[in-house]
Design a protein around this motif. Structure first.
Motif, PDB file in Angstrom:
ATOM      1  N   ILE A  85      -0.036  -3.252  -6.119  1.00 35.81           N
ATOM      2  CA  ILE A  85       0.272  -2.026  -5.391  1.00 35.81           C
ATOM      3  C   ILE A  85      -1.023  -1.234  -5.323  1.00 35.81           C
ATOM      4  N   VAL A  86      -1.499  -0.958  -4.111  1.00 35.64           N
ATOM      5  CA  VAL A  86      -2.793  -0.289  -3.941  1.00 35.64           C
ATOM      6  C   VAL A  86      -2.593   1.063  -3.262  1.00 35.64           C
ATOM      7  N   ALA A  87      -3.521   1.978  -3.547  1.00 37.08           N
ATOM      8  CA  ALA A  87      -3.500   3.286  -2.897  1.00 37.08           C
ATOM      9  C   ALA A  87      -4.422   3.236  -1.685  1.00 37.08           C
ATOM     10  N   ASP A  88      -3.889   3.594  -0.515  1.00 34.51           N
ATOM     11  CA  ASP A  88      -4.700   3.560   0.696  1.00 34.51           C
ATOM     12  C   ASP A  88      -4.113   4.554   1.702  1.00 34.51           C
ATOM     13  N   GLU A  89      -4.990   5.286   2.391  1.00 40.20           N
ATOM     14  CA  GLU A  89      -4.541   6.310   3.333  1.00 40.20           C
ATOM     15  C   GLU A  89      -3.867   5.732   4.569  1.00 40.20           C
ATOM     16  N   HIS A  90      -3.934   4.427   4.745  1.00 42.49           N
ATOM     17  CA  HIS A  90      -3.223   3.794   5.860  1.00 42.49           C
ATOM     18  C   HIS A  90      -1.715   4.003   5.741  1.00 42.49           C
ATOM     19  N   ALA A  91      -1.201   4.073   4.505  1.00 40.15           N
ATOM     20  CA  ALA A  91       0.235   4.278   4.297  1.00 40.15           C
ATOM     21  C   ALA A  91       0.586   5.727   4.614  1.00 40.15           C
ATOM     22  N   ASP A  92       1.596   5.918   5.433  1.00 42.85           N
ATOM     23  CA  ASP A  92       2.023   7.261   5.844  1.00 42.85           C
ATOM     24  C   ASP A  92       3.233   7.675   5.007  1.00 42.85           C
ATOM     25  N   PRO A  93       3.093   8.700   4.170  1.00 40.61           N
ATOM     26  CA  PRO A  93       4.213   9.118   3.300  1.00 40.61           C
ATOM     27  C   PRO A  93       5.440   9.578   4.086  1.00 40.61           C
ATOM     28  N   GLU A  94       5.202  10.013   5.336  1.00 38.76           N
ATOM     29  CA  GLU A  94       6.299  10.541   6.148  1.00 38.76           C
ATOM     30  C   GLU A  94       7.037   9.452   6.912  1.00 38.76           C
ATOM     31  N   LEU A  95       6.511   8.237   6.900  1.00 37.36           N
ATOM     32  CA  LEU A  95       7.099   7.159   7.690  1.00 37.36           C
ATOM     33  C   LEU A  95       7.869   6.202   6.788  1.00 37.36           C
ATOM     34  N   GLY A  96       9.173   6.099   7.022  1.00 41.01           N
ATOM     35  CA  GLY A  96      10.015   5.197   6.237  1.00 41.01           C
ATOM     36  C   GLY A  96       9.978   5.538   4.762  1.00 41.01           C
ATOM     37  N   ALA A 151       0.830  -1.205   0.000  1.00 42.12           N
ATOM     38  CA  ALA A 151       0.000   0.000   0.000  1.00 42.12           C
ATOM     39  C   ALA A 151       0.858   1.247   0.000  1.00 42.12           C
ATOM     40  N   VAL A 152       0.433   2.271  -0.755  1.00 43.23           N
ATOM     41  CA  VAL A 152       1.076   3.586  -0.755  1.00 43.23           C
ATOM     42  C   VAL A 152      -0.028   4.627  -0.616  1.00 43.23           C
ATOM     43  N   HIS A 153       0.316   5.805  -0.131  1.00 43.74           N
ATOM     44  CA  HIS A 153      -0.697   6.836   0.054  1.00 43.74           C
ATOM     45  C   HIS A 153      -1.150   7.393  -1.293  1.00 43.74           C
ATOM     46  N   PRO A 154      -2.441   7.669  -1.453  1.00 44.96           N
ATOM     47  CA  PRO A 154      -2.940   8.153  -2.760  1.00 44.96           C
ATOM     48  C   PRO A 154      -2.263   9.428  -3.247  1.00 44.96           C
ATOM     49  N   THR A 155      -1.746  10.253  -2.336  1.00 45.22           N
ATOM     50  CA  THR A 155      -1.148  11.534  -2.732  1.00 45.22           C
ATOM     51  C   THR A 155       0.361  11.465  -2.841  1.00 45.22           C
ATOM     52  N   ASP A 156       0.933  10.299  -2.610  1.00 41.64           N
ATOM     53  CA  ASP A 156       2.392  10.178  -2.618  1.00 41.64           C
ATOM     54  C   ASP A 156       2.886  10.160  -4.073  1.00 41.64           C
ATOM     55  N   GLU A 157       3.529  11.275  -4.493  1.00 43.55           N
ATOM     56  CA  GLU A 157       3.967  11.431  -5.891  1.00 43.55           C
ATOM     57  C   GLU A 157       4.972  10.369  -6.302  1.00 43.55           C
ATOM     58  N   ARG A 158       5.729   9.821  -5.353  1.00 44.27           N
ATOM     59  CA  ARG A 158       6.770   8.837  -5.686  1.00 44.27           C
ATOM     60  C   ARG A 158       6.188   7.559  -6.297  1.00 44.27           C
ATOM     61  N   TYR A 159       4.926   7.269  -5.942  1.00 45.23           N
ATOM     62  CA  TYR A 159       4.374   5.972  -6.322  1.00 45.23           C
ATOM     63  C   TYR A 159       3.148   6.058  -7.232  1.00 45.23           C
ATOM     64  N   LYS A 160       2.737   7.286  -7.591  1.00 48.62           N
ATOM     65  CA  LYS A 160       1.501   7.421  -8.381  1.00 48.62           C
ATOM     66  C   LYS A 160       1.551   6.609  -9.673  1.00 48.62           C
ATOM     67  N   SER A 161       2.713   6.551 -10.294  1.00 48.13           N
ATOM     68  CA  SER A 161       2.819   5.870 -11.599  1.00 48.13           C
ATOM     69  C   SER A 161       2.727   4.357 -11.492  1.00 48.13           C
ATOM     70  N   VAL A 162       2.885   3.804 -10.255  1.00 53.17           N
ATOM     71  CA  VAL A 162       2.886   2.336 -10.150  1.00 53.17           C
ATOM     72  C   VAL A 162       1.656   1.795  -9.419  1.00 53.17           C
ATOM     73  N   VAL A 163       0.745   2.692  -8.986  1.00 51.48           N
ATOM     74  CA  VAL A 163      -0.478   2.206  -8.363  1.00 51.48           C
ATOM     75  C   VAL A 163      -1.257   1.384  -9.393  1.00 51.48           C
ATOM     76  N   GLY A 164      -1.671   0.186  -8.997  1.00 50.11           N
ATOM     77  CA  GLY A 164      -2.344  -0.719  -9.926  1.00 50.11           C
ATOM     78  C   GLY A 164      -1.391  -1.700 -10.578  1.00 50.11           C
ATOM     79  N   LYS A 165      -0.079  -1.430 -10.484  1.00 48.13           N
ATOM     80  CA  LYS A 165       0.929  -2.374 -10.983  1.00 48.13           C
ATOM     81  C   LYS A 165       1.181  -3.429  -9.917  1.00 48.13           C
ATOM     82  N   HIS A 166       2.210  -4.250 -10.116  1.00 50.87           N
ATOM     83  CA  HIS A 166       2.459  -5.361  -9.203  1.00 50.87           C
ATOM     84  C   HIS A 166       3.924  -5.450  -8.802  1.00 50.87           C
TER      85      HIS A 166
END
Length: 936
Positions: free
Chosen positions: A261-272, A234-249
């Motif tokens: 790779i799914v977009a979900d607000e549970h992922a914290d862009p500021e953590l790790g 999971a990555v955050h929906p607003t995280d620019e680093r991963y927008k291009s790979v959401v839906g990929k594997h």
């Protein structure tokens, strides 16, 4: 009977408790009386009395004794919980000691052994509650596995199922791998233990790369073994680093599983790295992320068996070398965690942690050391595993709606009100309630399955068979119900429900529930739900939540810290009454109580003072009163004390109405110790002739106005005529002592019953005595006179003490321009003033020149000559030296406390001590300055 010279709690407690119970004092026959009902939070059948029980049950007993004395049909329902996990553990542990085990027996044989254990060893806590003085209706003692209670439990389960409010579902539970059962949140303890934080590479599939060109996503975890069952990243929906790979594997290392790779607000862009591995079958947060990602619970992968050993996942992708390994290293043998890390490192997927030494050198480690908050089972003692299983659930969200509404509209009052916010937060976000447990001891779930998995829910196998049809082979669900399910029925099932008994009709709903705040959701809220569902109304209109009893330093008590206090030990040492009074006096609407054995000892001293006051009454011919109404009184002291009784009753009634146990205890304490023992008994000693009085002589009054001179002459004549009757005083004193014993009884039941009977023949015990109703008019003149006497005595004593006037030295007092009040006081209370304030003579004229001590009493100034009594110069020097020292200390402490560095960086206890010391020295400066002014 004549009292012993020494108060011995141990001698009276067992005797009176046995008498109350055998005589039916806990539930006197009052069929037509207004009901008042409370139920005790049922302790575990395996339990023993701890300090929390002592607080909880003391408060309940105070309420029930108070309401019983107010004439109500007071019922305190008592019983025990069968405590599924705890009880099964106890019996299995005993088996292990005999090299035996549960599985050597059939289920029925094992359950029979549990019943045998209960008959022989269970319920020790009931004897301990008796030692505390709890006046429960033992004649109707309940047990959650009793036949009538089991009938209620089965009916509720079936009704809920038929209404669609109980269902079977696959969800995550707190799984205890040692006990091999699901457990509730209440049975989970969070502990912070040393752990590690690993970082891994999850390679992107299909040649995809991040915008940075990186061909993998970095994830981090404290539980690397669970990656064997990962189902997403999971990555955050607003995280620019991963927008291009959401839906990929990504291709999961070791297993080769292809996961999205799914977009979900549970992922914290500021953590790790901002990317989180998702294992929905083994993490509560991941379970919700998985559901939002469209993964059905039935599709979620489970990689552990009931003992937390690795098993094959549904997609068969876990390598064979992992199968059977325990999740952790055990007995020196590496587990799945260690092997996962080893294989990832070998395959180049481990991202090492770079640390710097003290010399600044970089050192490479497999993981970053961390302190990890980890859930442990409070009974099994092992790390709890979130585990995906089929369990029975109650639709708590629907059942919670009405209780939420009832608390909002005031149908149910939570005291203190501050807990409402917590209640709403939990209830409005409530999750399904898992009610099944994988045990043999408990209420067997009334559900039967056929060979195709169809379920038939009924109160008996015969009824289930009728549903399935004859000839269909049925097997009963092996699980039992969570003990909180059965205890949620406590307010009405204990009264005979589902039978429509007279007891149920009269005593449901209950009037009040008292419980610790820690079971607000596990028990209290669930009783609200079940009361509404089964009875159509709230189980009680008021819920009182008390705090915890903590160690003296404020820390939570725990066996591991070695700071647990045994209430039975305190009872042995100080008596149950002293411990009970401590609990009541310290209980301030939900605040935690700091254990203070010195305070318990102080309340033992309070009991001793009452004992000795009663002995004084006996020695002066004062016995039991024969009237509920206050006796007639002419003397000011007697009129005053009757008014003080009236005021004390009103204070206690107001405090009990508001459930202010501390205020109620303080009211009777202050009245008994200060008003009655310290003042009233001293005031009446001359009247009773129990000592030789040394009255204060009235000096030459020829210079007074005619009306004041006449008043002196009249009152002198009254004194000579002896109108202050011993009979009146004995009657009033006996009546007041009776009122004290009755008002104090809910708090200190044992000593009050003993003294009640010691004072004379009684036709009933104090436990069923009527609550005081003095029906007396407070005489304002008498109150003003005695209050003025107390003020004069207190201030003169304080001034004498400050200036070092020896206690045995008598003094004279000059009042240059006396008020009517001081003349009245000096003439009508000369004996008391002479004894208590050590004033031998009043002169209504200016004081002679020289050193004097001045005392302000209301609007008058008493001037007391000190020449020849103390060394004035030496006393001034002493006071000035002490004043200088306190001024210096106060200035120093003030400077330290105004220093932000000290306040922010010093230990909290050092700051608190500095504040206390500053307050002390500041008060000393005021006191010593006033003392020097007195000498002026």
């Amino acid at each position: 009977m004549t009292l012993d010279t020494t108060f011995n709690p141990a001698e009276i407690e067992a005797r009176w408790y046995r008498h109350w119970e055998e005589s039916g004092g806990f539930r006197p026959e009052r069929p037509d009386a207004e009901p008042f009902t409370i139920v005790n939070p049922p302790p575990n059948v395996t339990g023993s009395l701890h300090i929390g029980h002592a607080l909880d049950n003391t408060l309940q007993d105070i309420v029930i004794r108070y309401e019983r004395m107010r004439g109500k049909d007071a019922l305190w329902v008592v019983g025990m919980d069968h405590a599924g996990i705890a009880t099964q553990m106890v019996v299995e542990r005993q088996m292990e000691e005999r090299q035996d085990k549960r599985t050597n027996y059939s289920r029925e044989q094992f359950v029979e052994k549990v019943w045998e254990w209960k008959a022989e060893s269970g319920g020790a806590i009931t004897k301990q509650l008796r030692r505390l003085g709890c006046s429960m209706d033992w004649s109707r003692e309940q047990f959650t596995m009793d036949e009538h209670f089991t009938k209620a439990v089965l009916k509720v389960f079936v009704d809920l199922y038929n209404d669609g409010l109980i269902y079977r579902d696959k969800r995550l539970v707190n799984w205890d791998p040692k006990l091999k059962t699901a457990i509730s949140d209440l049975e989970v303890e969070q502990q912070t233990i040393p752990g590690s934080f690993w970082h891994f590479k999850y390679p992107l599939a299909d040649g995809v790369t991040l915008d940075s060109g990186q061909d993998y996503i970095e994830v981090a975890t404290t539980r690397p073994e669970t990656m064997l069952a990962d189902m997403a990243v999971a990555v955050h929906p607003t995280d620019e680093r991963y927008k291009s790979v959401v839906g990929k594997h990504v291709i999961l290392p070791i297993t080769g599983r292809r996961i999205p790779i799914v977009a979900d607000e549970h992922a914290d862009p500021e953590l790790g790295s901002g990317a989180v591995k998702i294992t929905p079958g083994h993490d509560f947060n991941d379970f919700e992320v998985g559901k939002r990602a469209g993964i059905e619970p039935a599709q979620m992968l489970n990689m552990l068996d009931g003992e937390a050993n690795v098993c094959q996942t549904a997609d068969d992708l876990v390598p064979e070398e992992f199968i059977g390994l325990h999740r952790f290293k055990r007995d020196g043998v590496d587990g799945a965690r260690e092997l996962v890390v080893q294989r990832l490192k070998e395959q180049g997927y481990l991202i090492p942690h770079i640390a710097k030494t003290k010399k600044g050198e970089e050192v490479e480690h497999d993981a970053e050391p961390r302190q990890i908050a980890t859930p442990f089972g409070d009974r099994g003692g092992v790390v709890i595993e979130p585990w995906l299983t089929d369990q029975w659930y109650v639709d708590a969200e629907k059942l919670a709606a009405k209780p939420i509404e009832q608390v909002r509209d005031g149908t149910i009052e939570i005291v203190p009100k501050s807990w409402e916010k917590t209640f709403f937060n939990w209830m409005e976000n409530i999750q399904p309630w898992c009610v099944s447990r994988q045990l043999w001891w408990g209420h067997r779930i009334p559900a039967w399955f056929d060979k195709d998995g169809n379920v038939f829910v009924a109160e008996s196998k015969e009824a289930a068979q009728a549903q399935a049809g004859q000839g269909v082979e049925l097997t009963q669900d092996p699980d039992v119900l969570d003990t909180w399910f059965s205890s949620a029925l406590w307010p009405f099932a204990t009264l005979g429900w589902p039978e429509k008994s007279d007891l149920l009709a009269k005593h449901f709903p209950n009037d009040l529930l008292i419980s610790g705040f820690d079971i607000l959701f596990f028990w209290d809220a669930r009783m609200m739900m079940m009361g509404q569902y089964n009875m159509g109304e709230a189980p009680w209109p008021r819920l009182y939540l008390h705090g915890l009893v903590r160690a003296a330093d404020g820390a939570k008590m725990s066996k591991s810290k070695g700071n647990v206090v045994d209430p039975l030990g305190l009872i042995d040492q100080y008596g149950a009454d002293a411990l009970r009074f401590f609990m009541a006096a310290m209980e301030s609407q939900g605040r935690d109580i700091k254990m203070d054995e010195k305070r318990v000892e102080g309340y033992r001293n309070f009991a001793t003072k009452l004992w000795n006051a009663t002995r004084f009454c006996q020695s002066n011919g004062i016995g039991a009163s024969t009237t509920l109404k206050a006796p007639a009184a002419r003397l000011a002291a007697n009129q005053w004390i009757i008014g003080e009784v009236q005021h004390c009753v009103e204070q206690i009634d107001a405090a009990m109405a508001d459930l202010r146990f501390d205020a109620a205890a303080n009211a009777i304490y202050q009245f008994t110790w200060s008003r009655f023992c310290d003042w009233y008994l001293e005031l009446i000693k001359p009247i009773l002739g129990s000592l030789t009085a040394s009255p204060a002589v009235i000096g030459d009054s020829s210079n007074l106005p005619h009306d004041l001179k006449a008043k002196i002459d009249d009152q002198t004549r009254e004194a000579e005529e002896g109108t202050r009757s011993r009979e009146e005083t004995r009657a009033v004193t006996g009546w007041v002592l009776d009122q004290i014993l009755v008002m104090l009884h809910p708090f200190m039941p044992f000593i009050t019953e003993e003294l009640w009977h010691a004072q004379g023949e009684r036709s009933y015990d104090i436990i069923t005595a009527k609550w005081p109703n003095p029906r007396a008019k407070v005489d304002s003149n008498a109150k003003a006179e005695v209050d003025l006497l107390i003020e004069l005595t207190t201030k003169v004593r304080s001034a004498r003490n400050e200036l070092g006037v020896p206690p045995n030295v008598v003094v004279t007092a000059n009042v240059a321009d006396p008020s009517v009040a001081i003349v009245d006081l000096a003439t009508s209370n000369s004996a008391a003033i002479g004894r208590l304030a050590r004033i031998s003579e009043f002169k209504f004229e200016p004081a002679p020149t020289g050193a004097v001590m001045q005392v302000n009493v209301a609007s008058d100034v008493l001037t007391i000559p000190l020449e020849g009594i103390i060394d004035i110069d030496a006393e001034k020097a002493r006071l000035e030296k002490a004043l200088a020292a306190s001024q210096k200390e106060a200035r120093s402490l003030e400077g330290r406390l105004s220093n932000a560095n000290f306040v922010e960086r010093a230990k909290p206890e050092a700051v608190e001590k500095a504040k206390a010391d500053f307050a002390h020295h500041s008060a000393e400066v005021e006191r010593l300055t006033a003392a020097l002014e007195r000498l002026g």
